[in-house]
Design a protein around this motif. Structure first.
Motif, PDB file in Angstrom:
ATOM      1  N   PHE A 227       0.835  -1.208   0.000  1.00  0.00           N
ATOM      2  CA  PHE A 227       0.000   0.000   0.000  1.00  0.00           C
ATOM      3  C   PHE A 227       0.869   1.257   0.000  1.00  0.00           C
ATOM      4  O   PHE A 227       0.468   2.302   0.516  1.00  0.00           O
ATOM      5  N   ALA A 228       2.037   1.165  -0.614  1.00  0.00           N
ATOM      6  CA  ALA A 228       3.029   2.237  -0.526  1.00  0.00           C
ATOM      7  C   ALA A 228       2.474   3.601  -0.901  1.00  0.00           C
ATOM      8  O   ALA A 228       2.786   4.616  -0.252  1.00  0.00           O
ATOM      9  N   ASP A 229       1.648   3.654  -1.947  1.00  0.00           N
ATOM     10  CA  ASP A 229       1.160   4.953  -2.417  1.00  0.00           C
ATOM     11  C   ASP A 229       0.001   5.482  -1.588  1.00  0.00           C
ATOM     12  O   ASP A 229      -0.469   6.597  -1.831  1.00  0.00           O
ATOM     13  N   ARG A 230      -0.460   4.704  -0.596  1.00  0.00           N
ATOM     14  CA  ARG A 230      -1.588   5.135   0.233  1.00  0.00           C
ATOM     15  C   ARG A 230      -1.216   5.292   1.695  1.00  0.00           C
ATOM     16  O   ARG A 230      -2.113   5.484   2.530  1.00  0.00           O
ATOM     17  N   ILE A 231       0.050   5.214   2.029  1.00  0.00           N
ATOM     18  CA  ILE A 231       0.460   5.422   3.413  1.00  0.00           C
ATOM     19  C   ILE A 231       0.607   6.928   3.627  1.00  0.00           C
ATOM     20  O   ILE A 231       1.596   7.545   3.252  1.00  0.00           O
ATOM     21  N   TYR A 232      -0.428   7.514   4.203  1.00  0.00           N
ATOM     22  CA  TYR A 232      -0.477   8.962   4.383  1.00  0.00           C
ATOM     23  C   TYR A 232      -0.004   9.410   5.770  1.00  0.00           C
ATOM     24  O   TYR A 232       0.272  10.601   5.977  1.00  0.00           O
TER      25      TYR A 232
END
Length: 332
Positions: A227-232
């Motif tokens: 989920f690299a692009d969604r770790i906010y």
């Protein structure tokens, strides 16, 4: 270090924000993740410029930044079913109102929209929180749960949160859902389905908190990669498992720190989270946001745990190198 180390004030909301800021600054934190309860932040005052500036000035006096704001308690009521006395205990009187469940959900949704507006006024990019879930009550799968009932739960989430996310996008703010039992996303596959339910809108991502993954036997490090692009946002919180053949994973309705529980939240660095591997993975995926200590440990004084945690995180969360170690072997 590029990533600020912050303290989430949710477990400190019994103290005035001024006192929490004094403590956090003295311990060496770079900032605070402000909880939207207690006296820490009143999101209903988002259009009160004097109030907003006052929060910023308070933080500046202590050399701290607001790295995020969090409204877990109100977010929980947006989708939850049932709405009951548990919610009355955590919601403001304005959101609870007369307690009519659908009215509570609507008022909670409006308050989350105000949270986005407050974040924008404070110059904060990320709101962290919960969504609630109309289908968490079905997790045991008995009585048998029809597939269309589960489908309806994700549709309910989408119907209630898409209008909220519209406001987040208008304000240039994003929502980091904490993957957590009792939410619409509580493990790997439900996180995936949650993102699918809202069409992968970029305004909704994830708050990575490994403490909720460890006791479910999820791999928190692989979760970061996938989920690299969604770790906010990141919460640094730990869990200790005590699954010994008598202590069960569901913990038997026992209070925190009861030795008969199968697991407990525990101060950062004292549990089973593979922190060094996690921080290395955060480097690998390019996460440059806050590392926010969420102190929860029913067996340790918080003044000890929070003071110790900042040093633990700062020691292990080293930056990635500017070049590969073998670059020095080159003669060119």
């Amino acid at each position: 270090m590029a990533r600020p180390i912050s303290l989430f004030t949710g477990q400190w909301a019994d103290l005035p924000l001024e006192e929490v800021a004094t403590l956090a600054s003295g311990w060496g934190y770079d900032g605070l993740e402000l909880a939207c309860w207690g006296d820490h932040l009143d999101v209903s005052r988002w259009d009160d410029a004097e109030y907003v500036q006052g929060r910023l000035d308070l933080m500046a006096r202590h050399g701290l930044k607001i790295v995020a704001i969090s409204n877990h308690l109100t977010g929980q009521a947006v989708c939850d079913d049932p709405i009951d006395r548990r919610h009355q205990e955590i919601l403001s009187p304005e959101v609870w109102g007369d307690g009519d469940p659908e009215g509570v959900r609507r008022r909670a949704a409006e308050a989350i929209k105000d949270t986005a507006r407050m974040a924008a006024r404070l110059g904060v990019r990320t709101v962290v929180g919960f969504t609630g879930s109309s289908i968490w009550k079905t997790v045991a799968m008995f009585p048998p749960v029809p597939a269309d009932m589960v489908d309806a739960g994700y549709q309910d989430f989408a119907d209630r949160w898409n209008p909220i996310l519209d406001v987040f996008e208008e304000e240039g703010v994003r929502f980091a859902l904490e993957v957590h039992p009792s939410e619409i996303a509580y493990d790997y596959w439900t996180a995936q389905r949650t993102l699918e339910a809202i069409g992968h809108r970029e305004s909704l991502g994830l708050n990575w908190d490994p403490s909720h993954m460890v006791w479910q036997d999820l791999d928190p490090v692989s979760f970061l990669w996938d989920f690299a692009d969604r770790i906010y946002h990141v919460h640094c919180k730990d869990t200790k498992k005590r699954l010994n053949g008598r202590n069960g994973r569901l913990s038997s309705h026992l209070a925190w720190a009861d030795p008969r529980r199968g697991w407990d939240f525990i101060s950062t660095g004292h549990g089973d989270v593979p922190w060094e591997d996690a921080f290395r993975m955060l480097n690998a995926i390019g996460y440059d946001g806050p590392l926010s200590v969420e102190w929860e440990d029913a067996g340790m004084d918080r003044l000890v745990g929070a003071a110790e945690a900042v040093g633990f995180v700062r020691r292990l969360a080293f930056d990635a190198p500017d070049a590969a170690f073998d670059a020095a072997f080159s003669s060119k």
